[in-house]
Scaffold this motif. Structure first.
Motif, PDB file in Angstrom:
ATOM      1  N   ALA A  90      45.556  42.395  43.903  1.00 34.52           N
ATOM      2  CA  ALA A  90      44.265  41.686  43.376  1.00 34.52           C
ATOM      3  C   ALA A  90      43.101  41.545  44.358  1.00 34.52           C
ATOM      4  CB  ALA A  90      44.599  40.390  42.814  1.00 34.52           C
ATOM      5  N   VAL A  91      43.195  41.243  45.739  1.00 35.19           N
ATOM      6  CA  VAL A  91      42.559  41.089  46.815  1.00 35.19           C
ATOM      7  C   VAL A  91      41.818  42.488  46.874  1.00 35.19           C
ATOM      8  CG1 VAL A  91      42.010  40.540  49.014  1.00 35.19           C
ATOM      9  CG2 VAL A  91      43.277  39.061  47.738  1.00 35.19           C
ATOM     10  N   GLY A  92      42.839  43.439  47.202  1.00 32.88           N
ATOM     11  CA  GLY A  92      42.012  44.684  47.136  1.00 32.88           C
ATOM     12  C   GLY A  92      41.212  45.092  46.336  1.00 32.88           C
ATOM     13  N   LEU A  93      41.338  44.928  44.912  1.00 31.41           N
ATOM     14  CA  LEU A  93      40.485  45.366  43.829  1.00 31.41           C
ATOM     15  C   LEU A  93      39.246  44.504  43.982  1.00 31.41           C
ATOM     16  CD1 LEU A  93      43.116  45.894  40.931  1.00 31.41           C
ATOM     17  CD2 LEU A  93      41.907  47.840  42.240  1.00 31.41           C
ATOM     18  N   LEU A  94      39.353  43.241  43.960  1.00 33.33           N
ATOM     19  CA  LEU A  94      38.305  42.477  44.201  1.00 33.33           C
ATOM     20  C   LEU A  94      37.223  42.900  45.239  1.00 33.33           C
ATOM     21  CD1 LEU A  94      39.849  38.899  43.553  1.00 33.33           C
ATOM     22  CD2 LEU A  94      37.995  39.895  42.229  1.00 33.33           C
ATOM     23  N   TYR A  95      37.926  43.311  46.451  1.00 37.58           N
ATOM     24  CA  TYR A  95      36.976  43.476  47.703  1.00 37.58           C
ATOM     25  C   TYR A  95      36.287  44.888  47.416  1.00 37.58           C
ATOM     26  CZ  TYR A  95      36.146  44.158  52.553  1.00 37.58           C
ATOM     27  OH  TYR A  95      35.653  44.300  53.807  1.00 37.58           O
ATOM     28  N   ARG A  96      37.163  45.942  46.826  1.00 32.65           N
ATOM     29  CA  ARG A  96      36.498  47.078  46.558  1.00 32.65           C
ATOM     30  C   ARG A  96      35.367  47.148  45.435  1.00 32.65           C
ATOM     31  NH1 ARG A  96      37.570  48.091  50.893  1.00 32.65           N
ATOM     32  NH2 ARG A  96      39.744  49.000  51.726  1.00 32.65           N
ATOM     33  N   ARG A  97      35.522  46.190  44.705  1.00 29.99           N
ATOM     34  CA  ARG A  97      34.417  45.900  43.429  1.00 29.99           C
ATOM     35  C   ARG A  97      33.311  45.100  43.961  1.00 29.99           C
ATOM     36  NH1 ARG A  97      36.574  48.550  39.130  1.00 29.99           N
ATOM     37  NH2 ARG A  97      38.707  49.015  38.991  1.00 29.99           N
ATOM     38  N   GLY A  98      33.374  44.822  45.174  1.00 31.93           N
ATOM     39  CA  GLY A  98      32.111  44.134  45.363  1.00 31.93           C
ATOM     40  C   GLY A  98      32.186  42.645  46.168  1.00 31.93           C
ATOM     41  N   LEU A  99      33.313  41.907  45.965  1.00 32.57           N
ATOM     42  CA  LEU A  99      33.426  40.669  46.502  1.00 32.57           C
ATOM     43  C   LEU A  99      34.076  40.917  48.130  1.00 32.57           C
ATOM     44  CD1 LEU A  99      33.433  37.639  46.375  1.00 32.57           C
ATOM     45  CD2 LEU A  99      35.898  37.488  45.144  1.00 32.57           C
ATOM     46  N   ARG A 100      33.030  41.324  49.011  1.00 35.21           N
ATOM     47  CA  ARG A 100      33.302  41.649  50.347  1.00 35.21           C
ATOM     48  C   ARG A 100      33.707  40.527  51.349  1.00 35.21           C
ATOM     49  NH1 ARG A 100      34.311  47.090  49.978  1.00 35.21           N
ATOM     50  NH2 ARG A 100      33.540  47.413  52.088  1.00 35.21           N
ATOM     51  N   ASN A 101      34.469  39.672  50.902  1.00 37.50           N
ATOM     52  CA  ASN A 101      34.960  38.391  51.691  1.00 37.50           C
ATOM     53  C   ASN A 101      36.261  38.241  51.341  1.00 37.50           C
ATOM     54  OD1 ASN A 101      35.754  35.583  52.325  1.00 37.50           O
ATOM     55  ND2 ASN A 101      33.311  35.432  53.001  1.00 37.50           N
ATOM     56  N   LEU A 102      37.162  38.407  52.353  1.00 37.57           N
ATOM     57  CA  LEU A 102      38.543  38.446  52.070  1.00 37.57           C
ATOM     58  C   LEU A 102      39.108  37.000  51.629  1.00 37.57           C
ATOM     59  CD1 LEU A 102      39.959  40.531  55.199  1.00 37.57           C
ATOM     60  CD2 LEU A 102      40.050  41.135  52.825  1.00 37.57           C
ATOM     61  N   VAL A 103      38.360  36.188  52.218  1.00 42.13           N
ATOM     62  CA  VAL A 103      38.782  34.676  51.907  1.00 42.13           C
ATOM     63  C   VAL A 103      38.687  34.318  50.579  1.00 42.13           C
ATOM     64  CG1 VAL A 103      38.348  32.110  52.564  1.00 42.13           C
ATOM     65  CG2 VAL A 103      38.578  33.829  54.451  1.00 42.13           C
ATOM     66  N   LEU A 104      37.303  34.627  50.185  1.00 40.63           N
ATOM     67  CA  LEU A 104      36.788  34.274  48.862  1.00 40.63           C
ATOM     68  C   LEU A 104      37.646  35.345  47.725  1.00 40.63           C
ATOM     69  CD1 LEU A 104      32.974  34.199  49.233  1.00 40.63           C
ATOM     70  CD2 LEU A 104      34.582  32.245  48.923  1.00 40.63           C
TER      71      LEU A 104
END
Length: 159
Positions: A90-104
């Motif tokens: 989930a974090v990987g997908l969110l990060y790759r799709r534009g949520l470029r903050n690991l904590v968020l």
């Protein structure tokens, strides 16, 4: 290189980095910090979050599975392994799709999927009392966010 950029490396380099982070994730969970009542703070997901940032989603999932295997020994059930593997995805997908903050990205995971899964698995499947389930849910959320923060600081320092 800015924090939002992902380093590019060869397939061989990516495999070696994945293996190294997987071994470190296993060690991070092995070196858990016992808190109370069988609750432990674990550190393997720091490596998972670094894998998300540095290598991508699939390597992060491999690192999460490897590190999560020790939770079978630590806690005697497979539920944390499932939850931590889904966290990496989930974090990987969110990060790759534009949520470029690991904590968020990790916070979104824990609020939307991780926390509810802890409740379902620990209360439903394992039959834990609500108080214990709530404690584990909060501990997992805080542990995940702390590890994502440390990984995020590391990735920021490397840029």
């Amino acid at each position: 290189m800015s924090v939002s950029e992902t380093p590019v490396m060869s397939l061989r380099g990516k495999a070696i980095a994945t293996l190294a982070l997987a071994v470190l994730a296993l060690g991070g969970n092995y070196l858990s910090l016992p808190l109370f009542f069988g609750v432990s703070f674990i550190f393997g997901s720091i490596m998972v979050m670094l894998a998300v940032w540095f290598l991508g989603t699939l390597p992060a999932v491999v690192v999460a599975i490897t590190g999560g295997l020790y939770t079978l020994v630590l806690w005697g059930h497979p539920y944390a392994l499932v939850i931590f593997t889904l966290e990496a995805a989930a974090v990987g997908l969110l990060y790759r799709r534009g949520l470029r903050n690991l904590v968020l990205a990790d916070l979104v995971y824990w609020l939307v999927l991780g926390g509810p899964l802890v409740l379902v698995f620990y209360r439903g499947a394992m039959g834990m009392a609500w108080e214990a389930t709530t404690l584990i849910t909060l501990k997992q959320l805080l542990n995940g966010l702390f590890n994502a923060l440390l990984a995020g600081l590391s990735s920021w320092a490397c840029s």
